[in-house]
Design a protein around this motif. Structure first.
Motif, short mmCIF file in Angstrom:
data_model
loop_
_atom_site.label_atom_id
_atom_site.label_comp_id
_atom_site.label_asym_id
_atom_site.label_seq_id
_atom_site.Cartn_x
_atom_site.Cartn_y
_atom_site.Cartn_z
N LYS A 116 35.81 -58.12 -9.36
CA LYS A 116 35.66 -58.36 -10.79
C LYS A 116 36.94 -58.96 -11.34
CE LYS A 116 34.66 -55.86 -15.11
NZ LYS A 116 34.40 -54.53 -15.69
N THR A 167 38.58 -59.91 -15.09
CA THR A 167 38.46 -59.80 -16.54
C THR A 167 39.62 -60.55 -17.19
OG1 THR A 167 37.43 -57.63 -16.31
CG2 THR A 167 38.27 -58.24 -18.49
N LEU A 226 31.75 -61.20 -12.62
CA LEU A 226 31.26 -60.20 -11.69
C LEU A 226 30.80 -60.94 -10.44
CD1 LEU A 226 29.24 -58.05 -14.26
CD2 LEU A 226 31.51 -57.57 -13.33
#
Length: 858
Positions: A584, A586, A607
């Motif tokens: 992942k 971010t 993701l």
């Protein structure tokens, strides 16, 4: 002789009769004459033996320890002001003796004044003339704190010979600086000289101090480098509540559990405080049990700085041994006898029953401070208005005339100008190292470049007062090429924190870690202005990496990467060839004012395993929630393994463009995350190399340590010397002695030119021959003397002692050395003489004064 024999026989008969009588009276202790004689002889022998043994025992009376011994100071090179007094100084000593007599008569119960101790030449000098105000050329010595720290570090403390009396000798500051040791009076004199030279109103104080102050004991004091940094939490200003504000979610945690946890923490904290308090009380009780029997009687000298000059707001004391400043009401200072500066001497007339807490340092008040000389710069107490009305002008004139007659100015200081060389100023501590023990801490100092790793200071903080369990270690460095400035080691947690100055190759500012192995817990902070990507901070754990950015053109401010377990490969085991899979990513962005809020992405989440992309936009001012979008990527292969090519027909046109743009940005983010991993490995590898090499940077202006600069300077000096020799050789006119024989106005002819050349060459040839003959004569003389010495040795070899043989062998060795040198010089002269002759002949043929007449012979 016969008469003597008769007397002896009569005495023996008398002795026999006396012995018989004692025997008759029952005296058992009577002894015959022969036994008495033997006993007397034995007694005499025993006395002689005892005297012999006693005479063999020699004892040396131990001398009182002093800062210097008479043999340790070379007084032969000291100037005349050190070895004698001027007429004005002799007059001052007489004034001081008169003042001391009056003081002893008026105050018989007080200690004698410390007025004119002996200097290093055993000459009495008044204490005020020992102070030499000097302003050092170093900016670090301009303020009182750094100046006091330098004196404390530069000198080694020697205790007073008698703790109850001032020393008999007070040495000059130049001698104290030369030998780098002294007692508290030497420390104070040097510090006072530097402070007065820097513009402070400073005084030396002769008084009484506590045992810890006199012995330079800091085991009950907190180290000044230990600063309790109180974290001030800035309260964030709450934004004004809007009309439609979403209520925060309810806190579902148990309040009972929180209260129990808080009680548990408070109990542990109280228990720790109680344990420390008990330990301190136990130490205080042990100290009280071993109270100082000389409390209040130990003589000490320190420095007083009065307020006024150099913007000093309040008067304070400086202990020169430790460079610590104290209030004038501190309990360490138990009383004052007198103070002095370079202009005057004052005696304290105030009661010290409450130590120095109630003392007033108004030196212009003659009731509280008795001055010795009238010539003082301290203003006297102003008289009342009634007294001013009563006094008339004639009385004023008479009093002024009397004061002018009694005024005696302080003579100039007999001490030479105080000088501290740059090498000594850089070395600071004696032998370059100093150790100071504090309360629960130990401070070690080194001069720069003494340690190969650049370590200049180390502070070891202990957990207990016995200093057995290490809690923290702080190490300060200088002149490191990797710009390492501070290393903070937490022994309890195993955390290491390295602090760097600007200039590190990777712009590293702070590095916090527990292990130098990759993919472990660590935090790296950077100088964002020195990096192109604007990285400020990077946090790494075994399964994640967080990066904070600032000032980027794409407004990226945050990136967080979650890693999955690494796939094991047999051939590839390194982190570079087998990176951790990214689960992942971010990313967060700051507000871009060029875009609308609902079109400006605030957070972007990739993701990778779920093949989804989540977008969250900035919230508009009048909106409650922000816009969100989610993209579901199609797999690039179908169930049969065939590659699927995405086309615009599969989705809406603008969605297709956004999807393709996000896929490219995802690849870019993954690549940047992979580069961040590689950079971490590179930084760790670089740090290991720097710790192993720990090379020190040397300035180009440091000519003593910079080898390249030193070699270049020596080469330049060599070239300049050779150039000077060539110029001197060019200035030599070998034809001048021969041209002087010709008439000055006569023009040179061809025949004269040839004669000048021949005479010059013949003269040079004769000089070469004479030099060879001189070397030959010296060679023959040395050989003859050696032969004579050898012949003498052959004739007297049997009767010679070992010492004579050693002298003979030494002479032969030196003579053979001289003979070989003369032989080499002669051979070298024989080789170079023809070459020198040809070189001179060539110069003559090329000489501008002879070249026209000697062209035919060239």
């Amino acid at each position: 002789m016969e008469v003597l024999k008769e007397k002896v026989e009569e005495e023996e008969e008398a002795e026999r009769e006396d012995a018989a009588q004692r025997a008759e009276r029952g005296e058992k202790m009577a002894r015959p004459l022969e036994a008495r004689r033997e006993e007397a002889i034995m007694t005499q022998e025993m006395v002689r033996d005892l005297q012999k043994k006693l005479s063999a025992i020699e004892i040396t009376v131990p001398e009182l320890p002093s800062a210097f011994t008479n043999g340790a100071i070379d007084t032969s090179e000291l100037p005349a002001s050190y070895q004698s007094n001027t007429l004005k100084e002799e007059h001052l000593l007489q004034v001081a003796d008169n003042f001391s007599c009056q003081y002893s008569h008026l105050c018989p119960d007080r200690m004698p004044l410390f007025l004119h101790p002996l200097n290093e030449c055993n000459v009495p000098k008044f204490v005020s003339t020992t102070i030499r105000p000097t302003l050092m050329p170093y900016p670090e010595l301009y303020n009182w704190d750094t100046c006091a720290q330098f004196v404390s570090d530069f000198l080694s403390m020697v205790p007073l010979p008698d703790p109850l009396k001032p020393p008999t000798h007070l040495y000059s500051s130049t001698t104290v600086l030369k030998y780098q040791k002294g007692n508290c009076f030497d420390f104070s004199t040097l510090l006072c000289s530097l402070l007065i030279g820097s513009g402070y109103d400073a005084y030396c104080v002769n008084g009484y101090g506590s045992k810890g102050l006199c012995h330079m004991d800091l085991t009950r004091e907190v180290c000044p480098l230990i600063t309790t940094q109180k974290e001030t939490v800035k309260k964030k200003e709450k934004a004004p509540l809007k009309k439609y504000t979403i209520k925060p979610p309810r806190d579902l945690s148990s309040r009972f559990e929180q209260e129990q946890e808080m009680k548990k923490q408070e109990k542990m904290r109280a228990e720790e405080e109680r344990r420390q308090r008990e330990e301190e009380e136990r130490l205080l009780e042990s100290e009280k049990a071993n109270s100082d029997p000389l409390h209040g009687l130990r003589v000490h000298c320190w420095v007083l700085v009065l307020s006024g000059k150099r913007e000093v707001p309040e008067s304070f004391f400086i202990d020169p041994l430790t460079a610590r400043s104290y209030s004038t009401k501190d309990d360490h200072f138990l009383g004052i006898e007198s103070i002095w500066n370079h202009k005057n001497y004052w005696v304290n007339m105030q009661d010290c029953w409450n130590c120095c807490k109630d003392m007033i340092f108004d030196l212009g008040d003659p009731v509280k401070w008795e001055y010795m000389l009238l010539g003082t710069d301290k203003p006297y107490l102003a008289t009342s208005e009634e007294d001013e009305d009563v006094m008339n002008e004639e009385d004023d004139v008479e009093s002024l005339d009397k004061e002018e007659e009694k005024t005696f100015d302080m003579p100039p200081s007999w001490v030479e100008q105080i000088e501290i060389s740059p090498e000594a100023f850089e070395t600071r501590c004696p032998n370059g190292k100093k150790v100071v023990q504090y309360k629960k801490a130990k401070l070690e100092k080194w001069c720069p470049y003494l340690n190969s790793n650049g370590l200049v200071c180390r502070l070891t903080i202990f957990e207990d007062l016995a200093c057995t369990n290490i809690l923290e270690i702080k190490e300060w460095y200088q002149n490191r090429e990797d710009q390492l400035e501070l290393k903070h080691i937490h022994k309890s947690t195993g955390l290491n924190v390295d602090y760097f100055k600007p200039g590190h190759p990777q712009a590293l500012r702070v590095h916090s870690y527990k292990s130098m192995q990759p993919e472990m817990d660590r935090v790296m902070e950077f100088y964002e202005s020195a990096r192109v990507d604007g990285l400020v901070k990077r946090e790494e754990t075994p399964l994640s990496m967080t990066e904070h950015y600032q000032g980027r053109p794409d407004f990226l401010s945050y990136r967080h990467i979650n890693f999955g377990p690494r796939v094991k490969k047999a051939a590839q085991n390194s982190a570079e060839s087998n990176p951790r899979p990214m689960v992942k990513i971010t990313e967060r962005f700051s507000r871009n004012p060029a875009k609308q809020a609902d079109e400006d992405v605030e957070e972007r989440v990739f993701l990778t395993l779920e093949e989804r992309i989540q977008l969250r936009y900035h919230c508009c001012e009048d909106h409650i929630t922000s816009s969100k979008r989610e993209f579901l990527r199609r797999t690039e292969v179908d169930s049969k393994g065939n590659k699927i090519i995405m086309t615009p027909d599969m989705c809406v046109s603008y969605e297709y463009e956004a999807m393709m743009r996000l896929k490219n940005e995802e690849k870019l983010s993954r690549h940047q995350a992979w580069e961040s991993e590689l950079e971490v490995l590179e930084i760790l590898k670089l740090r290991e190399e720097e710790e192993e090499a720990h090379t020190l940077a040397i300035s180009i202006y440091d000519t003593k340590r910079n080898e390249k600069s030193k070699e270049y300077r020596e080469a330049m000096e060599r070239v300049m010397h050779e150039e000077h020799l060539r110029q001197v050789e060019a200035q030599l006119d070998y034809l001048a002695p021969f041209l002087a024989q010709l008439p000055p106005t006569e023009k040179l002819t061809r025949w004269q030119a040839i004669r000048l050349k021949d005479e010059c060459l013949n003269d040079f040839k004769q000089r070469l021959i004479d030099k060879a003959n001189l070397i030959q004569a010296r060679f023959e003389k040395e050989t003859q003397e050696l032969q004579k010495k050898q012949q003498w040795y052959q004739e007297n070899q049997v009767t010679l002692t070992a010492e004579d043989e050693d002298l003979y062998l030494s002479y032969c060795s030196q003579a053979m050395f001289r003979i070989r040198i003369l032989e080499q010089r002669l051979n070298r002269h024989k080789e170079l003489a023809p070459l020198k002759y040809l070189a001179l002949e060539e110069k003559l043929y090329k000489d501008p004064r002879l070249v026209e007449f000697l062209k035919v012979f060239v």
